[in-house]
Design an enzyme around this catalytic site. Structure first.
Site, PDB file in Angstrom:
ATOM      1  N   HIS A  31      16.916 -56.959  25.709  1.00  0.00           N
ATOM      2  CA  HIS A  31      15.895 -56.547  26.664  1.00  0.00           C
ATOM      3  C   HIS A  31      16.091 -55.132  27.168  1.00  0.00           C
ATOM      4  O   HIS A  31      15.135 -54.495  27.620  1.00  0.00           O
ATOM      5  CB  HIS A  31      15.865 -57.499  27.857  1.00  0.00           C
ATOM      6  CG  HIS A  31      14.842 -57.119  28.886  1.00  0.00           C
ATOM      7  ND1 HIS A  31      13.490 -57.142  28.611  1.00  0.00           N
ATOM      8  CD2 HIS A  31      14.965 -56.645  30.141  1.00  0.00           C
ATOM      9  CE1 HIS A  31      12.822 -56.718  29.688  1.00  0.00           C
ATOM     10  NE2 HIS A  31      13.697 -56.408  30.615  1.00  0.00           N
ATOM     11  N   CYS A  32      17.305 -54.586  27.102  1.00  0.00           N
ATOM     12  CA  CYS A  32      17.577 -53.319  27.785  1.00  0.00           C
ATOM     13  C   CYS A  32      17.466 -52.079  26.903  1.00  0.00           C
ATOM     14  O   CYS A  32      16.654 -51.197  27.159  1.00  0.00           O
ATOM     15  CB  CYS A  32      18.967 -53.376  28.421  1.00  0.00           C
ATOM     16  SG  CYS A  32      19.090 -54.562  29.786  1.00  0.00           S
ATOM     17  N   ILE A  33      18.299 -51.997  25.878  1.00  0.00           N
ATOM     18  CA  ILE A  33      18.420 -50.737  25.145  1.00  0.00           C
ATOM     19  C   ILE A  33      17.129 -50.308  24.451  1.00  0.00           C
ATOM     20  O   ILE A  33      16.805 -49.126  24.435  1.00  0.00           O
ATOM     21  CB  ILE A  33      19.588 -50.803  24.138  1.00  0.00           C
ATOM     22  CG1 ILE A  33      20.882 -51.160  24.879  1.00  0.00           C
ATOM     23  CG2 ILE A  33      19.777 -49.479  23.432  1.00  0.00           C
ATOM     24  CD1 ILE A  33      22.088 -51.303  23.987  1.00  0.00           C
ATOM     25  N   ILE A  44      14.183 -50.720  25.486  1.00  0.00           N
ATOM     26  CA  ILE A  44      13.103 -50.574  26.467  1.00  0.00           C
ATOM     27  C   ILE A  44      13.381 -49.508  27.523  1.00  0.00           C
ATOM     28  O   ILE A  44      12.516 -48.696  27.852  1.00  0.00           O
ATOM     29  CB  ILE A  44      12.841 -51.936  27.152  1.00  0.00           C
ATOM     30  CG1 ILE A  44      12.258 -52.915  26.125  1.00  0.00           C
ATOM     31  CG2 ILE A  44      11.912 -51.796  28.361  1.00  0.00           C
ATOM     32  CD1 ILE A  44      12.086 -54.324  26.635  1.00  0.00           C
ATOM     33  N   ASP A  45      14.595 -49.491  28.054  1.00  0.00           N
ATOM     34  CA  ASP A  45      14.913 -48.628  29.194  1.00  0.00           C
ATOM     35  C   ASP A  45      14.606 -47.147  28.985  1.00  0.00           C
ATOM     36  O   ASP A  45      14.093 -46.490  29.906  1.00  0.00           O
ATOM     37  CB  ASP A  45      16.383 -48.797  29.587  1.00  0.00           C
ATOM     38  CG  ASP A  45      16.680 -50.189  30.120  1.00  0.00           C
ATOM     39  OD1 ASP A  45      15.737 -51.012  30.155  1.00  0.00           O
ATOM     40  OD2 ASP A  45      17.829 -50.465  30.480  1.00  0.00           O
TER      41      ASP A  45
END
Length: 444
Positions: A277-279, A281-282
């Site tokens: 979910h993080c890398i 998208i952020d």
């Protein structure tokens, strides 16, 4: 100015563990958080719109592989899962752990956060603490959530005076054997010093150490820096992978040699694309926010371009490998090993395997998959493949024109796979002694 009486009451309730904690969103972040609060002795109400999840939790069952059911059952005396959001009135401290995905054009999608905030606003009252944990761009807590909350409730409530507002980024790393929710230091930023005090007091009971920062914006930016740092370095090794491949150099051997240096180097590894979910998208969240300040995030943009191009690179390597074996991609039988974004997990969020599956199908290949943690292909926001996992037998492996290793699950035996497959495209360096298999192992 903050009401000292309201703040004192909240702090004392937290210290006495009579404060009720409400966690909204019982996924990979919210569920372990709720379990930790129960373990610390707090009564916790877990909110989720998915009735199936709520019912499973009520029965003491887990739907997340790395969260043991024993932990759920142990929590149940203090843990109340529900889809009834009117029970937010019972919570003294409300923590938001909902998704922050990207829209169709890679723009931030804050709909989950803002809709949740609107729901909380219906039940906000004096003395409550609201904390956002969902990853987002700097300014979300202050500029987006604060006005909604202040307009809710009985009206006239002010953040930092009548209720308390903070941001504390989640730092979950699912299935990490060395670190868990409670052992990872937690950054906390408040709208005001009083908001920070309330949030830090709460989190101090469940994490090894809290790291107070001066504002919610600093806390929001901290999370983005952590993940953009990883995204940029992964982009670097992905770019070098493409270059070194053309030079006849194995990027994996280079990394193994480089990481023997005891200072000044940290290993990052290439792959078929970014997942989780993080890398993935952020970086786009910060890129989007930067436009408001007329700043072009060139470095971040370039890393995004490199990383998002990796699935296409893998597909081209697969096409070339099949062609070398006298086979066209159209009509070729391809077996993808691993659909989750990370080894030994059942999590397909932003998994590059899904993208590979989609591209291969569109190019006319007959695609199947194997994943020991995903017996059926889950439906995601982007994809809906009605497939079930194929058994990993010698007979099955040999029946495919190409076996594409996308996730290097520990259950995968590299010798067994290499020995029984006609052709292997390996994106994870699972098969390290590829030279032993007479050119049928292609690194991608």
């Amino acid at each position: 100015m903050a009401n000292p009486v309201e703040l004192t009451i909240l702090i004392e309730k937290i210290k006495a563990k009579t404060a009720v904690v409400g966690v909204i969103g019982l996924g990979y972040v919210g569920l372990p958080l709720a379990v930790e609060f129960c373990k610390a002795g707090f009564r916790c109400i877990g909110f989720d719109i998915d009735e199936k999840k709520v019912n499973l939790l009520k029965e003491g069952k887990s739907y997340i592989k790395h969260i043991d059911e024993a932990r759920i059952k142990t929590s149940l005396p203090l843990f109340t899962p529900t889809s009834d959001f009117s029970r937010l009135t019972e919570a003294d401290c409300i923590i938001i752990c909902v998704p922050t995905p990207l829209g169709r054009h890679h723009e931030p999608d804050l709909s989950y956060v803002l809709n949740t905030t609107r729901t909380i606003a219906q039940y906000i009252s004096k003395g409550k603490l609201v904390v956002l944990e969902s990853t987002t761009y700097p300014g979300t807590t202050d500029e987006e959530m604060k006005p909604i909350l202040e307009a809710g409730g009985s009206g006239g409530l002010r953040a930092g005076e009548d209720f308390y507002l903070a941001f504390s980024p989640e730092r979950e790393d699912p299935n990490n054997k060395d670190f868990s929710t409670s052992t990872i230091p937690k950054v906390v930023g408040g709208l005001t010093p009083q908001c920070l005090l309330a949030a830090q007091t709460l989190y101090d009971y469940i994490v090894v150490r809290t790291i107070p920062v001066s504002s919610t914006k600093v806390a929001e930016a901290t999370k983005l820096l952590e993940n953009i740092y990883r995204a940029v370095n992964i982009a670097l090794v992905n770019e070098l992978k493409v270059l070194f491949d053309k030079m006849g150099i194995d990027i994996w051997e280079v990394i193994e040699a480089a990481k023997t240096k005891p200072f000044g180097y940290q290993p990052f590894y290439p792959g078929p694309g970014l997942g989780g979910h993080c890398i993935p998208i952020d970086p786009f969240y910060l890129e989007w926010k930067a436009r408001e300040y007329e700043v072009s995030t060139k470095f971040i943009n370039l890393a995004g371009e490199v990383n998002t191009s990796m699935p296409q690179y893998v597909i081209q390597k697969t096409i070339d490998a099949l062609s070398e074996n006298g086979k066209s991609i159209k009509g070729a039988k391809v077996l993808i090993l691993g659909m989750s974004y990370k080894k030994d997990l059942d999590d397909t969020r932003e998994s590059p395997s899904l993208k590979l599956f989609d591209i291969l199908q569109k190019k006319g290949a007959v695609v199947d998959y194997n994943d020991p943690y995903l017996p059926e292909m889950p439906k995601t926001r982007k994809y809906s493949f009605k497939k079930t996992s194929v058994a990993l037998t010698a007979e099955n492996l040999s029946s495919y024109d190409c076996v594409l290793i996308s996730t290097d699950h520990s259950a995968y035996d590299p010798v067994f796979i290499a020995s029984n497959s006609r052709l292997v495209v390996d994106t994870r360096n699972l098969i390290k002694d590829s030279h032993k298999y007479k050119g049928k192992i292609i690194k991608a």
